[in-house]
Design a protein around this motif. Structure first.
Motif, PDB file in Angstrom:
ATOM      1  N   LYS A  79       0.990  -0.697  -0.158  1.00  0.00           N
ATOM      2  CA  LYS A  79       0.454  -0.019   0.284  1.00  0.00           C
ATOM      3  C   LYS A  79       0.783   1.295  -0.064  1.00  0.00           C
ATOM      4  O   LYS A  79       0.920   2.329  -0.863  1.00  0.00           O
ATOM      5  CB  LYS A  79      -0.725   0.094   1.080  1.00  0.00           C
ATOM      6  N   LEU A  80       1.746   0.943   0.625  1.00  0.00           N
ATOM      7  CA  LEU A  80       2.692   2.468   0.923  1.00  0.00           C
ATOM      8  C   LEU A  80       3.304   2.841  -0.124  1.00  0.00           C
ATOM      9  O   LEU A  80       3.719   3.734  -1.250  1.00  0.00           O
ATOM     10  CB  LEU A  80       4.461   1.804   2.103  1.00  0.00           C
ATOM     11  N   GLY A  81       3.946   1.195  -1.612  1.00  0.00           N
ATOM     12  CA  GLY A  81       4.450   1.520  -2.613  1.00  0.00           C
ATOM     13  C   GLY A  81       3.513   2.558  -3.798  1.00  0.00           C
ATOM     14  O   GLY A  81       3.291   3.233  -4.960  1.00  0.00           O
ATOM     15  N   THR A  82       2.101   2.137  -3.617  1.00  0.00           N
ATOM     16  CA  THR A  82       1.138   2.252  -4.426  1.00  0.00           C
ATOM     17  C   THR A  82       0.610   3.947  -3.734  1.00  0.00           C
ATOM     18  O   THR A  82       0.152   4.736  -4.259  1.00  0.00           O
ATOM     19  CB  THR A  82      -0.320   2.001  -3.414  1.00  0.00           C
ATOM     20  N   ALA A  83       0.775   4.183  -2.864  1.00  0.00           N
ATOM     21  CA  ALA A  83       0.727   5.951  -2.572  1.00  0.00           C
ATOM     22  C   ALA A  83       1.974   6.208  -2.953  1.00  0.00           C
ATOM     23  O   ALA A  83       1.121   7.316  -3.265  1.00  0.00           O
ATOM     24  CB  ALA A  83       0.341   5.666  -0.766  1.00  0.00           C
ATOM     25  N   LEU A  84       3.085   6.055  -2.424  1.00  0.00           N
ATOM     26  CA  LEU A  84       3.927   6.870  -3.282  1.00  0.00           C
ATOM     27  C   LEU A  84       3.329   6.784  -4.327  1.00  0.00           C
ATOM     28  O   LEU A  84       3.900   8.222  -5.181  1.00  0.00           O
ATOM     29  CB  LEU A  84       5.156   6.199  -2.705  1.00  0.00           C
ATOM     30  N   VAL A 122       1.017   6.872  -6.079  1.00  0.00           N
ATOM     31  CA  VAL A 122       0.088   8.174  -6.507  1.00  0.00           C
ATOM     32  C   VAL A 122       0.418  10.056  -6.056  1.00  0.00           C
ATOM     33  O   VAL A 122       0.073  10.645  -7.493  1.00  0.00           O
ATOM     34  CB  VAL A 122      -1.244   7.864  -5.964  1.00  0.00           C
ATOM     35  N   LEU A 123       1.376  10.003  -5.524  1.00  0.00           N
ATOM     36  CA  LEU A 123       2.053  11.554  -4.664  1.00  0.00           C
ATOM     37  C   LEU A 123       2.655  11.528  -6.057  1.00  0.00           C
ATOM     38  O   LEU A 123       2.235  12.785  -6.479  1.00  0.00           O
ATOM     39  CB  LEU A 123       2.766  11.304  -3.550  1.00  0.00           C
ATOM     40  N   VAL A 124       3.376  10.999  -6.596  1.00  0.00           N
ATOM     41  CA  VAL A 124       4.419  11.398  -8.005  1.00  0.00           C
ATOM     42  C   VAL A 124       4.011  11.118  -8.433  1.00  0.00           C
ATOM     43  O   VAL A 124       3.824  13.205  -9.262  1.00  0.00           O
ATOM     44  CB  VAL A 124       5.622  10.428  -7.601  1.00  0.00           C
ATOM     45  N   GLU A 125       2.657  10.492  -9.273  1.00  0.00           N
ATOM     46  CA  GLU A 125       2.595  11.139 -10.830  1.00  0.00           C
ATOM     47  C   GLU A 125       1.258  12.122 -10.525  1.00  0.00           C
ATOM     48  O   GLU A 125       0.861  13.022 -11.101  1.00  0.00           O
ATOM     49  CB  GLU A 125       1.640   9.432 -11.168  1.00  0.00           C
ATOM     50  N   GLY A 126      -0.009  11.848  -9.136  1.00  0.00           N
ATOM     51  CA  GLY A 126      -0.604  12.976  -8.908  1.00  0.00           C
ATOM     52  C   GLY A 126      -0.346  14.393  -8.852  1.00  0.00           C
ATOM     53  O   GLY A 126      -1.444  15.428  -9.183  1.00  0.00           O
ATOM     54  N   GLU A 127       1.221  14.724  -7.557  1.00  0.00           N
ATOM     55  CA  GLU A 127       1.228  15.524  -7.276  1.00  0.00           C
ATOM     56  C   GLU A 127       2.450  16.542  -7.677  1.00  0.00           C
ATOM     57  O   GLU A 127       2.518  17.414  -8.506  1.00  0.00           O
ATOM     58  CB  GLU A 127       1.021  15.344  -5.883  1.00  0.00           C
ATOM     59  N   ILE A 128       3.387  15.441  -7.066  1.00  0.00           N
ATOM     60  CA  ILE A 128       4.746  15.471  -7.672  1.00  0.00           C
ATOM     61  C   ILE A 128       5.618  15.759  -9.180  1.00  0.00           C
ATOM     62  O   ILE A 128       5.591  17.219  -9.573  1.00  0.00           O
ATOM     63  CB  ILE A 128       5.814  14.440  -7.453  1.00  0.00           C
ATOM     64  N   GLY A 129       4.824  15.386 -10.101  1.00  0.00           N
ATOM     65  CA  GLY A 129       5.039  14.880 -11.478  1.00  0.00           C
ATOM     66  C   GLY A 129       4.785  16.425 -11.977  1.00  0.00           C
ATOM     67  O   GLY A 129       5.332  17.273 -12.942  1.00  0.00           O
ATOM     68  N   LEU A 131      -9.111   1.044   3.088  1.00  0.00           N
ATOM     69  CA  LEU A 131     -10.266   1.582   1.632  1.00  0.00           C
ATOM     70  C   LEU A 131      -9.391   0.896   0.993  1.00  0.00           C
ATOM     71  O   LEU A 131      -7.908   0.481   0.661  1.00  0.00           O
ATOM     72  CB  LEU A 131      -9.725   3.057   1.417  1.00  0.00           C
ATOM     73  N   ASP A 132      -9.994   1.356  -0.560  1.00  0.00           N
ATOM     74  CA  ASP A 132      -8.813   1.338  -1.632  1.00  0.00           C
ATOM     75  C   ASP A 132      -7.431   2.206  -1.839  1.00  0.00           C
ATOM     76  O   ASP A 132      -7.889   3.166  -2.131  1.00  0.00           O
ATOM     77  CB  ASP A 132      -9.897   1.073  -2.940  1.00  0.00           C
ATOM     78  N   VAL A 133      -6.211   2.114  -2.083  1.00  0.00           N
ATOM     79  CA  VAL A 133      -5.154   2.861  -1.517  1.00  0.00           C
ATOM     80  C   VAL A 133      -5.285   3.468  -2.898  1.00  0.00           C
ATOM     81  O   VAL A 133      -4.859   4.785  -2.424  1.00  0.00           O
ATOM     82  CB  VAL A 133      -3.797   1.933  -1.013  1.00  0.00           C
ATOM     83  N   ALA A 134      -5.507   3.431  -3.651  1.00  0.00           N
ATOM     84  CA  ALA A 134      -5.264   3.912  -4.841  1.00  0.00           C
ATOM     85  C   ALA A 134      -6.303   5.433  -4.845  1.00  0.00           C
ATOM     86  O   ALA A 134      -5.871   6.655  -4.674  1.00  0.00           O
ATOM     87  CB  ALA A 134      -4.943   3.903  -6.441  1.00  0.00           C
ATOM     88  N   TRP A 135      -7.464   4.938  -4.486  1.00  0.00           N
ATOM     89  CA  TRP A 135      -8.775   6.002  -4.367  1.00  0.00           C
ATOM     90  C   TRP A 135      -8.197   6.212  -3.218  1.00  0.00           C
ATOM     91  O   TRP A 135      -8.362   8.038  -3.424  1.00  0.00           O
ATOM     92  CB  TRP A 135     -10.235   4.727  -4.007  1.00  0.00           C
TER      93      TRP A 135
END
Length: 357
Positions: A243-248, A250-257, A303-307
């Protein structure tokens, strides 16, 4: 620096500040407050508190999806605003959003140790943050959380002595931050850890006192009145490293990128400002630990971690960015001051003595 240039910079920053506050006000009042967390949590609790006049009343809605365990500083402020404006109306209480933004911008400016231009830059950047351009967030608690954190930062600006009264007031502000959102508690824990790691023992007493004042009484009161309430979104037994990898991701793709250029510019400014890094070392460490702690919480989500990550990272990072604005404004000021220090007071290059023959 040329006076006309300085005046032009100040005018541009002031106009940016006014545009930021004006557009946020327009977004907030063009329709009643709405959105998932406002309707199901913050607004529901605020209206219940307003109608019943008691803290117990605000906890009557106790379904897991409206988080009875959440602290109630933001619902209490919504309720007080409704009382002052003549009754509960989602459109009237929406005025809090631009007011909190104006207060946050003011606190950011006062927190900056630097030139008037640097202070105006901080205020303008806070006013233009994307969070205030999203209509659904007008009724969310992050605006109050950021305001309290920036107010505490302004209170302890490094070039002013921290007397007992100001320290006590700062502790109260941080305690209110903990009483606003669980993320306020997490940030105080990060502040405490950063202070201890830096061996700043006296400073560590500040977040410790704020945690005792803002967390312990609420948890005791909550246990006595509604019993133990587990976090509806997290559970210890739900932990999974994946789950940590998925959250990371999403962070990179959705916010940092999408904001890679801004991130790179900010990192470069801080790298080029050693005095700012020295002065704000504990603050930067606190924010770094806080982001790591936020990432860790996704390992326990039910919850669904990606969502979960996709729809919360922007709000979770908002207070971090608001505080970083102060650091970046000081870094810009330091970077600008360095080349100016190599020129004479009349703006000409300082003469270099001839090399000996």
């Amino acid at each position: 620096m040329n006076r006309s240039l300085v005046l032009g910079v100040r005018i541009a920053l002031l106009l940016s500040l006014l545009v930021g506050i004006g557009t946020a006000a327009l977004i907030a009042v063009r329709q009643p407050l709405w959105g998932n967390d406002y309707v199901a949590i913050w607004g529901l609790k605020g209206k219940a508190l307003f109608l019943t006049g008691s803290l117990e009343g605000s906890l009557r809605p106790q379904a897991s999806w409206n988080h009875p365990e959440y602290p109630v500083a933001w619902p209490a402020l919504l309720s007080m605003t409704a009382s002052l404006t003549g009754g509960w109306d989602d459109l009237r209480v929406a005025v809090l959003a631009p007011l909190l933004l104006a207060l946050s911008a003011t606190c950011a400016a006062r927190a900056v140790r630097g030139s008037p231009e640097a202070r105006l830059l901080a205020a303008a950047l806070v006013a233009l943050l994307p969070f205030y351009r999203v209509p659904i967030y007008a009724g969310y608690a992050e605006g109050l959380l950021a305001t309290l954190l920036l107010a505490a930062l302004a209170l302890w600006r490094e070039d002013r002595p921290a007397g007992a009264g100001r320290i006590a007031f700062g502790v109260i502000l941080l305690a209110l931050a903990a009483f606003t959102k669980k993320e306020g508690v997490l940030l105080l824990l990060a502040f405490l850890a950063a202070s201890l790691l830096g061996r700043r023992w006296r400073l560590a007493a500040v977040p410790a006192a704020a945690l005792l004042l803002g967390v312990v009484p609420w948890r005791i009161w909550l246990a006595l009145h509604v019993g133990a309430r587990p976090d509806a979104d997290h559970a210890a037994g739900a932990f999974a490293l994946a789950k940590l990898g998925t959250a990371l991701r999403v962070l990179v793709e959705g916010e940092i990128g999408p904001n890679a250029l801004l991130v790179a510019i900010g990192a470069a400014l801080v790298a080029l400002a050693p005095e700012t890094r020295r002065r704000r070392g504990t603050l930067l460490s606190t924010l770094g630990l806080y982001v790591l702690a936020l990432l860790a919480t996704f390992g326990f989500t039910v919850l669904d971690v990606a969502w979960h990550a996709r729809f919360t990272w922007d709000r979770l990072l908002f207070p971090v960015v608001a505080i970083l604005v102060v650091v970046l404004a000081e870094a810009v000021d330091e970077c600008v001051a360095q080349p100016l220090a190599l020129t004479s007071p009349i703006g000409q290059a300082t003469p270099v003595p001839p090399m000996p023959q």
